[in-house]
Motif scaffolding. Structure first.
Motif, PDB file in Angstrom:
ATOM      1  N   ARG A  27       0.813  -1.196   0.000  1.00 10.58           N
ATOM      2  CA  ARG A  27       0.000   0.000   0.000  1.00 10.58           C
ATOM      3  C   ARG A  27       0.855   1.258   0.000  1.00 10.58           C
ATOM      4  O   ARG A  27       2.031   1.216   0.293  1.00 10.58           O
ATOM      5  N   ALA A  28       0.236   2.382  -0.342  1.00  9.78           N
ATOM      6  CA  ALA A  28       0.937   3.646  -0.481  1.00  9.78           C
ATOM      7  C   ALA A  28       1.822   3.923   0.723  1.00  9.78           C
ATOM      8  O   ALA A  28       1.358   4.080   1.845  1.00  9.78           O
ATOM      9  N   SER A  30       3.469   6.501   1.561  1.00  8.05           N
ATOM     10  CA  SER A  30       3.345   7.810   2.187  1.00  8.05           C
ATOM     11  C   SER A  30       2.198   7.875   3.187  1.00  8.05           C
ATOM     12  O   SER A  30       2.082   8.830   3.936  1.00  8.05           O
ATOM     13  N   ALA A  31       1.341   6.863   3.221  1.00  8.32           N
ATOM     14  CA  ALA A  31       0.222   6.863   4.155  1.00  8.32           C
ATOM     15  C   ALA A  31       0.616   6.394   5.547  1.00  8.32           C
ATOM     16  O   ALA A  31      -0.191   6.472   6.477  1.00  8.32           O
ATOM     17  N   TYR A  32       1.839   5.921   5.707  1.00 10.63           N
ATOM     18  CA  TYR A  32       2.257   5.320   6.961  1.00 10.63           C
ATOM     19  C   TYR A  32       3.301   6.155   7.685  1.00 10.63           C
ATOM     20  O   TYR A  32       4.104   6.860   7.072  1.00 10.63           O
ATOM     21  N   ARG A  53       4.325  11.279   8.558  1.00 14.34           N
ATOM     22  CA  ARG A  53       3.826  11.521   7.204  1.00 14.34           C
ATOM     23  C   ARG A  53       4.161  12.926   6.716  1.00 14.34           C
ATOM     24  O   ARG A  53       4.375  13.152   5.526  1.00 14.34           O
ATOM     25  N   ASN A  73       9.490   9.020  -0.898  1.00  6.77           N
ATOM     26  CA  ASN A  73       8.182   8.486  -1.292  1.00  6.77           C
ATOM     27  C   ASN A  73       8.200   7.894  -2.698  1.00  6.77           C
ATOM     28  O   ASN A  73       7.501   6.934  -2.983  1.00  6.77           O
ATOM     29  N   VAL A  99      -0.138   2.673  10.630  1.00  6.69           N
ATOM     30  CA  VAL A  99      -1.097   3.664  10.193  1.00  6.69           C
ATOM     31  C   VAL A  99      -0.980   4.861  11.130  1.00  6.69           C
ATOM     32  O   VAL A  99      -1.001   4.705  12.362  1.00  6.69           O
ATOM     33  N   THR A 100      -0.825   6.032  10.569  1.00  9.16           N
ATOM     34  CA  THR A 100      -0.648   7.230  11.389  1.00  9.16           C
ATOM     35  C   THR A 100      -1.813   7.392  12.353  1.00  9.16           C
ATOM     36  O   THR A 100      -2.970   7.283  11.970  1.00  9.16           O
TER      37      THR A 100
END
Length: 118
Positions: A27-28, A30-32, A53, A73, A99-100
């Protein structure tokens, strides 16, 4: 799902430098929130550095001023530049992602050994 893989560990003399890399897939990236942890023999796993992030970074007191965490990224990678290494930095270093906003890190790499000789 995120898969993580570390590289760059090895043996170095005290005062030397190493650069660890963590490649992420899935998964992306940059989302973490990405973190580096380490675990020395007989000790608990400790947080070393975190890259948020927004690009903000956190460092444990033991590595502040010597280690730098950075992310790319475009390459889905996060690196840990380690300078002025000390024997007490010897440990297995792990890359982790969460996950942020969550307290726990959900994904972990297999770890890479860093050994600093005196």
């Amino acid at each position: 799902q995120v898969q993580l893989g570390e590289s760059g560990g090895g043996l170095v003399q005290a005062g030397g430098s190493l650069r660890l890399s963590c490649a992420a897939s899935g998964r992306a990236f940059s989302a973490y929130t990405m973190g580096w942890f380490r675990q020395a023999p007989g000790k608990e796993r400790d947080l070393v550095a975190v890259l948020g992030r927004s690009g903000g970074a956190y460092y444990s007191d033991s590595v502040k001023g010597r280690f730098t965490i950075s992310g790319d990224n475009a390459k889905n990678s996060v690196d840990l530049q380690m300078n002025s290494l000390k024997p007490e930095d010897t440990a297995v270093y792990y890359c982790a992602a969460k996950v942020t906003g969550r307290a726990q890190y959900d994904y972990w790499g297999q770890g890479t050994q860093v050994t600093v000789s005196s």
